[in-house]
Design a protein around this motif. Sequence first.
Motif, PDB file in Angstrom:
ATOM      1  N   LEU A   1       0.941  -1.372  -0.197  1.00 51.55           N
ATOM      2  CA  LEU A   1      -0.141   0.081  -0.284  1.00 51.55           C
ATOM      3  C   LEU A   1       0.761   1.040   0.618  1.00 51.55           C
ATOM      4  O   LEU A   1       1.989   1.234   1.080  1.00 51.55           O
ATOM      5  N   VAL A   2       0.934   2.265  -0.745  1.00 46.47           N
ATOM      6  CA  VAL A   2       1.421   3.067  -0.696  1.00 46.47           C
ATOM      7  C   VAL A   2       0.050   4.398  -1.214  1.00 46.47           C
ATOM      8  O   VAL A   2      -0.642   4.093  -1.255  1.00 46.47           O
ATOM      9  N   ALA A   3       0.542   5.308   0.067  1.00 50.29           N
ATOM     10  CA  ALA A   3      -0.475   6.429   0.417  1.00 50.29           C
ATOM     11  C   ALA A   3      -0.228   8.109   0.107  1.00 50.29           C
ATOM     12  O   ALA A   3       1.365   8.325  -0.606  1.00 50.29           O
ATOM     13  N   THR A   4      -1.112   8.617  -0.716  1.00 46.58           N
ATOM     14  CA  THR A   4      -0.037   9.854  -1.497  1.00 46.58           C
ATOM     15  C   THR A   4      -1.478  10.944  -1.218  1.00 46.58           C
ATOM     16  O   THR A   4      -2.652  10.591  -1.346  1.00 46.58           O
TER      17      THR A   4
ATOM     18  N   ASP B   1      -6.266   1.460   8.484  1.00 45.30           N
ATOM     19  CA  ASP B   1      -7.151   0.688   7.738  1.00 45.30           C
ATOM     20  C   ASP B   1      -7.434  -0.583   6.754  1.00 45.30           C
ATOM     21  O   ASP B   1      -8.077  -1.064   6.407  1.00 45.30           O
ATOM     22  N   THR B   2      -7.031   0.457   5.850  1.00 42.87           N
ATOM     23  CA  THR B   2      -7.529  -0.018   4.161  1.00 42.87           C
ATOM     24  C   THR B   2      -6.100  -0.967   3.939  1.00 42.87           C
ATOM     25  O   THR B   2      -6.743  -2.084   3.792  1.00 42.87           O
ATOM     26  N   ALA B   3      -4.827  -0.731   4.477  1.00 44.03           N
ATOM     27  CA  ALA B   3      -3.788  -2.348   4.901  1.00 44.03           C
ATOM     28  C   ALA B   3      -4.942  -2.634   5.187  1.00 44.03           C
ATOM     29  O   ALA B   3      -3.518  -3.833   4.765  1.00 44.03           O
TER      30      ALA B   3
ATOM     31  N   ARG C   1      -7.118  -4.204   5.388  1.00 46.90           N
ATOM     32  CA  ARG C   1      -9.227  -4.704   5.108  1.00 46.90           C
ATOM     33  C   ARG C   1      -8.178  -5.484   3.661  1.00 46.90           C
ATOM     34  O   ARG C   1      -9.099  -6.142   3.260  1.00 46.90           O
ATOM     35  N   GLU C   2      -7.331  -4.603   2.937  1.00 40.97           N
ATOM     36  CA  GLU C   2      -6.472  -5.367   1.897  1.00 40.97           C
ATOM     37  C   GLU C   2      -5.835  -6.334   1.347  1.00 40.97           C
ATOM     38  O   GLU C   2      -5.243  -6.659   0.522  1.00 40.97           O
ATOM     39  N   LEU C   3      -5.131  -6.521   2.921  1.00 42.37           N
ATOM     40  CA  LEU C   3      -4.152  -7.481   3.646  1.00 42.37           C
ATOM     41  C   LEU C   3      -2.781  -6.846   2.751  1.00 42.37           C
ATOM     42  O   LEU C   3      -1.988  -7.883   1.996  1.00 42.37           O
ATOM     43  N   CYS C   4      -2.769  -5.877   2.649  1.00 39.51           N
ATOM     44  CA  CYS C   4      -1.298  -5.666   2.209  1.00 39.51           C
ATOM     45  C   CYS C   4       0.320  -5.901   3.194  1.00 39.51           C
ATOM     46  O   CYS C   4      -0.450  -6.038   4.190  1.00 39.51           O
ATOM     47  N   ASP C   5       0.787  -6.226   3.391  1.00 37.70           N
ATOM     48  CA  ASP C   5       2.062  -6.484   4.499  1.00 37.70           C
ATOM     49  C   ASP C   5       3.090  -5.295   4.186  1.00 37.70           C
ATOM     50  O   ASP C   5       4.243  -5.481   4.886  1.00 37.70           O
ATOM     51  N   LEU C   6       2.479  -4.561   3.100  1.00 36.42           N
ATOM     52  CA  LEU C   6       3.411  -3.615   3.513  1.00 36.42           C
ATOM     53  C   LEU C   6       3.526  -2.167   3.194  1.00 36.42           C
ATOM     54  O   LEU C   6       2.542  -1.926   2.100  1.00 36.42           O
TER      55      LEU C   6
ATOM     56  N   SER D   1       0.643  -2.377  12.913  1.00 32.23           N
ATOM     57  CA  SER D   1       1.487  -3.894  13.124  1.00 32.23           C
ATOM     58  C   SER D   1       2.609  -4.038  11.633  1.00 32.23           C
ATOM     59  O   SER D   1       3.349  -4.952  11.536  1.00 32.23           O
ATOM     60  N   ILE D   2       2.171  -3.488  10.984  1.00 29.56           N
ATOM     61  CA  ILE D   2       2.545  -3.800   9.692  1.00 29.56           C
ATOM     62  C   ILE D   2       3.887  -3.033   9.318  1.00 29.56           C
ATOM     63  O   ILE D   2       4.109  -1.648   9.940  1.00 29.56           O
ATOM     64  N   PRO D   3       4.235  -3.769   8.773  1.00 31.11           N
ATOM     65  CA  PRO D   3       5.893  -2.269   8.233  1.00 31.11           C
ATOM     66  C   PRO D   3       5.756  -2.109   7.295  1.00 31.11           C
ATOM     67  O   PRO D   3       4.685  -1.321   6.419  1.00 31.11           O
TER      68      PRO D   3
END
Length: 156
Positions: A6-9, A101-103, A105-110, A138-140
């Motif tokens: 996930l990248v936030a912009t 929350d998005t990370a 929900r989307e099962l992102c691992d970074l 808790s996600i890197p």
Amino acid sequence: MYRKILVATDGSALSDLAVSHAIALAAALRARLVILTATEPFHLLSTEADQIADTEEDYRRHMQVRADRILEAAAQKAAASGVEAARVHAEGNNAYDAIIDTAERELCDLLVMASHGRRGLSAVMLGSQTTKVLTHSSIPVLVVRAEGAAAEATAA
């Protein structure tokens, strides 16, 4: 290693550096990308210029157009690099909550985010969204710093 990033912009030049970094990493790892932009909900009592001038309907329409523009630009960059990218526009009072929350929900691992790299009192006073994500997730998190990105660009 990482399969979904996930990248936030927010569409700023600084967050564009994070987007470029996330795309390059996703391409190298053959990972999928989630591009997220978050907007604040309309508040009846606000000092934000966009909210003072607009009705709630106008504000929401304006924020959606802005989010679409930001997400489209990032998705086009990703596509040009052969990276599959989902687009997410989240609304919330705290951007860091929307990111986490998005990370989840989307099962992102970074998570990839930008930071000005402020230190000392200015860092404490400003309380960046990146710092809050680092504290609460808790996600890197991979932090792309403005000064580090500038050094990379100069070296290239």
